[in-house]
Enzyme design. Structure first.
Site, short mmCIF file in Angstrom:
data_model
loop_
_atom_site.label_atom_id
_atom_site.label_comp_id
_atom_site.label_asym_id
_atom_site.label_seq_id
_atom_site.Cartn_x
_atom_site.Cartn_y
_atom_site.Cartn_z
N ASP A 44 31.89 25.88 40.23
CA ASP A 44 30.95 25.09 39.46
C ASP A 44 30.96 25.52 37.99
O ASP A 44 30.31 24.90 37.15
CB ASP A 44 29.55 25.13 40.05
CG ASP A 44 28.94 26.52 40.12
OD1 ASP A 44 29.58 27.49 39.66
OD2 ASP A 44 27.81 26.64 40.63
N SER A 45 31.76 26.54 37.69
CA SER A 45 32.03 26.89 36.30
C SER A 45 32.66 25.73 35.54
O SER A 45 32.70 25.74 34.30
CB SER A 45 32.95 28.11 36.23
OG SER A 45 34.08 27.96 37.08
N GLU A 181 29.18 39.56 41.56
CA GLU A 181 29.26 39.19 40.15
C GLU A 181 28.32 40.01 39.29
O GLU A 181 27.12 40.12 39.58
CB GLU A 181 28.97 37.70 39.95
CG GLU A 181 29.09 37.28 38.48
CD GLU A 181 29.16 35.79 38.26
OE1 GLU A 181 29.27 35.38 37.09
OE2 GLU A 181 29.11 35.03 39.25
#
Length: 258
Positions: A44-45, A181
């Site tokens: 979705d980046s 992350e």
């Protein structure tokens, strides 16, 4: 080499570290696949790299499905993972399963979703339905409004223990791998040692079983990148120069020359 799948990714833990990246179209997916990238994430980046948004939150499922189909058509050996966008799995498990099915039907080999213990029920349902799940803990970009920005997580002992507990929970629920992350490298090492599944780090230090990089960051298409990124090319300048040369040659009557 045969196509990467859940079994081969699981088997890589402790044997081979995996360099994985994002891609959002057939052109770059083919190049990554031919270079031997084992897992391609249709992240979705794309909201920030391809669609001009400030965050990942506006990305729509239809955009993910279109990009996933393009990547899947080009990737012959890489595992293709579709990132479930914000809103596609937060509104009830039945809708979430239906949306994950759409991603698989578009060509994905697995789906990725964000969250720890709170999404374990959904992970269990998806895996029981035959849909492999790649989990995501630590800094989860879809929670950017909750964090007040893209901020490193797990910095206090209590926060680190929560990240570890979330990672163990998603493993127990059936995830075949988990993204870590923007957490301290010491915490990433602790999580990696505690889990039997593969950890894929991004901004989490060198000890993880695998690494993610956003394609636009590693290729230098984004000229401002996070501090943990290594740029393996600097294509923005080259692309800009090529566009400028083309405009100049057309203006000056050099191209076309016949």
């Amino acid at each position: 080499m045969k196509k990467w799948n859940v079994a081969s990714v699981r088997a890589a833990k402790g044997v081979q570290k995996l360099g994985c990246c994002t891609a959002y179209d057939a052109c770059f997916a083919r190049l990554a696949d031919e270079a031997g990238v084992p897992i391609i994430l249709v992240g979705d980046s794309m909201g920030m790299t391809m669609l001009g948004y400030e965050t990942t939150l506006p990305v729509k499922l239809e955009e993910t499905l279109s990009a996933t189909a393009a990547v899947a058509r080009a990737a012959k050996e890489a595992m293709v993972v579709a990132d479930l966008p914000f809103g596609s799995y937060q509104c009830g498990d039945n809708l979430a399963v239906a949306n994950a099915v759409k991603c698989i039907q578009a060509g994905a080999d697995a789906v990725k979703l964000e969250g720890g213990a709170r999404v374990c029920g959904l992970i269990k349902r998806l895996t029981e339905a035959g849909i492999p799940v790649l989990a995501h803990v630590g800094m989860t970009p879809q929670s950017v409004n909750e964090y007040g920005g893209f901020k490193r997580q797990g910095k206090t002992r209590a926060a680190a223990e929560q990240v570890l507990a979330d990672a163990k929970a998603v493993e127990q629920a059936g995830a075949f791998a988990v993204t870590l992350e923007c957490i301290p490298s010491e915490l990433a090492a602790e999580v990696t040692a505690a889990l039997k599944i593969v950890t894929i780090g991004i901004g989490a230090g060198p000890v993880c079983d695998a690494q993610w990089l956003v394609m636009h960051d590693m290729l230098g298409l984004n000229e401002k990148v996070p501090s943990f990124v290594k740029q393996y090319a600097h294509l923005a300048g080259e692309v800009r120069s090529a566009f400028a040369a083309y405009v100049r040659e057309v203006r000056d009557g050099i191209f076309p020359n016949n």
